[in-house]
Design a protein around this motif. Structure first.
Motif, mmCIF file in Angstrom:
data_model
loop_
_atom_site.group_PDB
_atom_site.id
_atom_site.type_symbol
_atom_site.label_atom_id
_atom_site.label_comp_id
_atom_site.label_asym_id
_atom_site.label_seq_id
_atom_site.Cartn_x
_atom_site.Cartn_y
_atom_site.Cartn_z
ATOM 1 N N ARG A 68 0.855 -1.190 0.000
ATOM 2 C CA ARG A 68 0.000 0.000 0.000
ATOM 3 C C ARG A 68 0.893 1.242 0.000
ATOM 4 N N LYS A 69 0.926 1.993 -1.085
ATOM 5 C CA LYS A 69 1.764 3.188 -1.199
ATOM 6 C C LYS A 69 0.942 4.429 -0.862
ATOM 7 N N GLN A 70 1.506 5.259 -0.008
ATOM 8 C CA GLN A 70 0.879 6.522 0.383
ATOM 9 C C GLN A 70 1.926 7.633 0.289
ATOM 10 N N GLY A 71 2.082 8.183 -0.910
ATOM 11 C CA GLY A 71 3.083 9.232 -1.118
ATOM 12 C C GLY A 71 4.486 8.700 -0.916
ATOM 13 N N LYS A 72 5.188 9.252 0.081
ATOM 14 C CA LYS A 72 6.567 8.828 0.356
ATOM 15 C C LYS A 72 6.630 7.738 1.424
ATOM 16 N N LEU A 73 5.496 7.060 1.598
ATOM 17 C CA LEU A 73 5.401 6.004 2.609
ATOM 18 C C LEU A 73 4.756 4.768 1.988
ATOM 19 N N VAL A 74 5.306 3.590 2.306
ATOM 20 C CA VAL A 74 4.735 2.323 1.830
ATOM 21 C C VAL A 74 4.503 1.411 3.030
ATOM 22 N N PHE A 75 3.294 0.888 3.148
ATOM 23 C CA PHE A 75 2.995 -0.180 4.097
ATOM 24 C C PHE A 75 2.922 -1.484 3.297
ATOM 25 N N ALA A 76 3.589 -2.499 3.788
ATOM 26 C CA ALA A 76 3.575 -3.792 3.100
ATOM 27 C C ALA A 76 3.506 -4.902 4.142
ATOM 28 N N ASP A 77 3.098 -6.087 3.713
ATOM 29 C CA ASP A 77 3.066 -7.257 4.591
ATOM 30 C C ASP A 77 4.085 -8.273 4.109
ATOM 31 N N LEU A 78 4.868 -8.792 5.053
ATOM 32 C CA LEU A 78 5.850 -9.835 4.770
ATOM 33 C C LEU A 78 5.361 -11.111 5.444
ATOM 34 N N HIS A 79 5.288 -12.189 4.693
ATOM 35 C CA HIS A 79 4.680 -13.433 5.195
ATOM 36 C C HIS A 79 5.679 -14.579 5.081
ATOM 37 N N ASP A 80 5.741 -15.425 6.125
ATOM 38 C CA ASP A 80 6.657 -16.577 6.086
ATOM 39 C C ASP A 80 5.922 -17.893 5.865
ATOM 40 N N GLY A 81 4.646 -17.810 5.502
ATOM 41 C CA GLY A 81 3.838 -19.013 5.311
ATOM 42 C C GLY A 81 2.947 -19.302 6.497
ATOM 43 N N LYS A 82 3.309 -18.750 7.670
ATOM 44 C CA LYS A 82 2.490 -18.921 8.867
ATOM 45 C C LYS A 82 1.864 -17.601 9.314
ATOM 46 N N ASN A 83 2.707 -16.581 9.420
ATOM 47 C CA ASN A 83 2.245 -15.302 9.951
ATOM 48 C C ASN A 83 2.822 -14.149 9.138
ATOM 49 N N ARG A 84 2.124 -13.010 9.191
ATOM 50 C CA ARG A 84 2.582 -11.825 8.487
ATOM 51 C C ARG A 84 3.156 -10.816 9.466
ATOM 52 N N LEU A 85 4.059 -9.988 8.978
ATOM 53 C CA LEU A 85 4.636 -8.893 9.744
ATOM 54 C C LEU A 85 4.618 -7.657 8.863
ATOM 55 N N GLN A 86 4.184 -6.537 9.434
ATOM 56 C CA GLN A 86 4.081 -5.321 8.633
ATOM 57 C C GLN A 86 5.456 -4.703 8.391
ATOM 58 N N LEU A 87 5.616 -4.173 7.180
ATOM 59 C CA LEU A 87 6.797 -3.373 6.834
ATOM 60 C C LEU A 87 6.370 -1.908 6.784
ATOM 61 N N PHE A 88 7.163 -1.047 7.425
ATOM 62 C CA PHE A 88 6.913 0.389 7.428
ATOM 63 C C PHE A 88 8.091 1.022 6.680
ATOM 64 N N LEU A 89 7.848 1.448 5.436
ATOM 65 C CA LEU A 89 8.925 1.849 4.531
ATOM 66 C C LEU A 89 8.772 3.327 4.186
ATOM 67 N N ARG A 90 9.779 4.134 4.573
ATOM 68 C CA ARG A 90 9.775 5.570 4.306
ATOM 69 C C ARG A 90 10.871 5.930 3.316
ATOM 70 N N LYS A 91 10.540 6.797 2.395
ATOM 71 C CA LYS A 91 11.507 7.181 1.359
ATOM 72 C C LYS A 91 12.752 7.818 1.962
ATOM 73 N N ASN A 92 12.569 8.670 2.987
ATOM 74 C CA ASN A 92 13.727 9.366 3.553
ATOM 75 C C ASN A 92 14.574 8.479 4.455
ATOM 76 N N ALA A 93 14.127 7.223 4.713
ATOM 77 C CA ALA A 93 14.915 6.298 5.524
ATOM 78 C C ALA A 93 15.671 5.298 4.664
ATOM 79 N N MET A 94 15.510 5.403 3.336
ATOM 80 C CA MET A 94 16.130 4.447 2.420
ATOM 81 C C MET A 94 16.956 5.197 1.387
ATOM 82 N N SER A 95 17.908 4.476 0.805
ATOM 83 C CA SER A 95 18.663 5.065 -0.287
ATOM 84 C C SER A 95 17.766 5.213 -1.501
#
Length: 519
Positions: A68-95
């Motif tokens: 889910r992209k919201q401007g300079k922020l992306v929320f995503a789900d990472l799943h290992d087959g059992k459970n999901r964990l949210q990713l909180f991704l900010r443009k200014n925190a990444m190269s």
């Protein structure tokens, strides 16, 4: 182009763009320290303040299941087959390179994420991603809804789609694995030795069923895929191993139904100096123990019924079950002639072999079997349908044999093993006569097995328990295909339908003698 073709083309272009930017689409590996389930277990109770005071930096792999992209922020789900964990991704925190790479990712891609754990304003545990690594580019989209694949045909043919989107499906196979490991622990603790016996055999033996035939080129001989390991396991009793078992794959060239698959798994065990009475007690202890250990209860939900596994379980003879449950009168069970009349009156097809035993079992199966919902041992089978079991001393027309029924299905089959070589040889000859009369499931004559018995086999009890059907009951799965990862299916023709049948069609013509000690 179809919508799917367009999606695949777009994903291939993204892969090309990623590789052009120096991000391999399929790297050789990824060093990580946690998976999502582990993170939730270890850090799921930590507050935002605790995570700030003691930062936890993690490297985690998984599949993207939401984006889910919201401007300079992306929320995503990472799943290992059992459970999901949210990713909180900010443009200014990444190269810039990582952010550009992120925008080329698709749902279904496998990625690696590195960054500290945090809690969002809504309190959800998340990874504040700083470094992203593509681990595998998915060129085809996942099923449309994370709620799961609903098309039964797709679930069976493309089990990987079922597993990636149906949490309940994964649970079924986790329960199945626990059943198998629980059986091993139970028997190992009681001194049984696990062994392996041949899956290709020169004689199709150990059960009454039609075999699959193959050919060995080097020896230029036909061989049969195993229909049961029984005769090899009993050879080990002759050799001096008093408790032996095998969790085995068997193959029977018969019908496919909600209870039958041509390739199936069963436990088969042999216990020297024991008889079928002791096996009934052992079976009750095993299955109730599995239920308590895996499900935490001795009550099973099966379709519209609740099955109570509390001991002791009911025991009925074949005749008693036909009378009490099937509405058959005792007079109808007196002779072959009265049995034929009873079958014809009920418009039940007569068996190919017209012996008293075959007629009785046909009547029982058609009138009483589906009513055996609560755990019930059906005992005293006719000698004609039990070529490997001992006769009752007080009535040699019947044998010391039981079949366990649960949920209207046969789950186990056991008997006091026949160990008189001369009687066994005569039983084999009777089976040859039955084959000549049209019974294509009659047992073959195994001269080497008779020779083994002539060296002396101790009295013993033998039993087979169907792993597939037991899993069906433990997971309330209505079809055996639900509990086999890759059930046998007809090939798909170019039109998309299975050859010779409509998609999902099942032919219910499996063998009635399903579980010889072994299944």
């Amino acid at each position: 182009m179809s919508e799917l073709d367009v999606q695949i083309a777009n994903r291939r272009q993204k892969r090309a763009d990623l590789e052009a930017a120096g991000a391999p689409a399929y790297p050789n590996g990824f060093e990580y320290d946690h998976e999502t389930t582990d993170i939730l277990d270890r850090f799921g109770d930590l507050s935002a303040e605790q995570l700030e005071a003691d930062p936890q930096r993690v490297r985690v792999p998984g599949r993207l299941t939401a984006f889910r992209k919201q401007g300079k922020l992306v929320f995503a789900d990472l799943h290992d087959g059992k459970n999901r964990l949210q990713l909180f991704l900010r443009k200014n925190a990444m190269s810039e390179a990582n952010w550009d790479r992120l925008l080329l990712f698709d749902i279904g891609d496998w990625i690696g994420v590195e960054g500290p754990l945090m809690r969002t304003k809504k309190g959800e545990l998340s990874i504040a991603g700083e470094q992203l690594t593509l681990l595998s580019k998915a060129l085809r989209p996942m099923p449309e809804k994370w709620s799961g694949v609903k098309d039964v045909e797709i679930r069976y043919r493309q089990r990987y789609l079922d597993l990636m989107s149906n949490a309940d499906s994964r649970r079924v196979f986790e329960v199945r694995a626990k059943i198998v490991s629980g059986i091993r622990r139970f028997l190992d603790d009681r001194g049984f030795l696990e062994v392996e016996t041949p899956m290709m055999q020169a004689i199709a033996g150990g059960a009454s069923a039609r075999p699959f035939v193959t050919h060995h080129n080097a020896l230029d001989i036909d061989l049969f895929l195993r229909i049961a390991p029984e005769l090899y396991l009993k050879r080990l009793l002759v050799g001096g191993i008093p408790r032996v078992y095998e969790i085995n794959r068997n193959f029977r060239n018969e019908g496919i139904s909600v209870q039958h698959n041509p390739e199936f798994t069963m436990l088969e065990l042999y216990w020297a100096y024991a008889n079928y009475y002791q096996l009934m007690d052992l079976t009750e202890e095993l299955i109730t123990g599995l239920a308590e250990g895996i499900l935490g209860t001795t009550e099973l939900t099966w379709k519209d019924d609740t099955i109570d596994l509390s001991r002791p379980w009911k025991r009925l003879t074949v005749k008693e079950a036909a009378v009490q449950l099937g509405g058959v009168s005792p007079e109808e069970l007196e002779s072959s002639d009265t049995l034929v009349e009873a079958l014809e009156k009920r418009e039940i097809e007569l068996p190919k072999a017209r012996t008293y035993g075959h007629l009785l079992m046909t009547l029982f199966e058609e009138t009483a079997e589906d009513q055996l919902i609560a755990p019930t041992f059906i005992t005293e089978h006719p000698v004609e349908v039990s070529p490997l079991s001992k006769q009752k001393p007080d009535d040699p027309s019947f044998t010391e044999r039981f079949e366990l029924y649960l949920g209207g299905m046969e789950i186990a089959n056991a008997f006091s093993e026949l160990n008189d070589p001369d009687v066994q040889a005569e039983r084999f000859r009777q089976q040859l006569d039955a084959k000549e009369q049209g019974d294509d499931e009659a047992h073959a004559y195994d001269a080497d097995y008779v020779t083994a018995l002539e060296h002396g086999m101790p009295p013993a009890g033998g039993e087979g328990i169907g792993i597939d059907r037991l899993t069906m009951l433990f997971t309330n799965s209505p079809s055996i295909r639900d509990v086999i990862l890759f059930p046998l299916m007809r090939p798909i023709k170019e039109s998309g339908a299975a050859e010779g049948e409509e998609a999902g069609e099942e032919a219910d013509n499996g063998s009635a003698d399903d579980l010889n000690p072994g299944e």
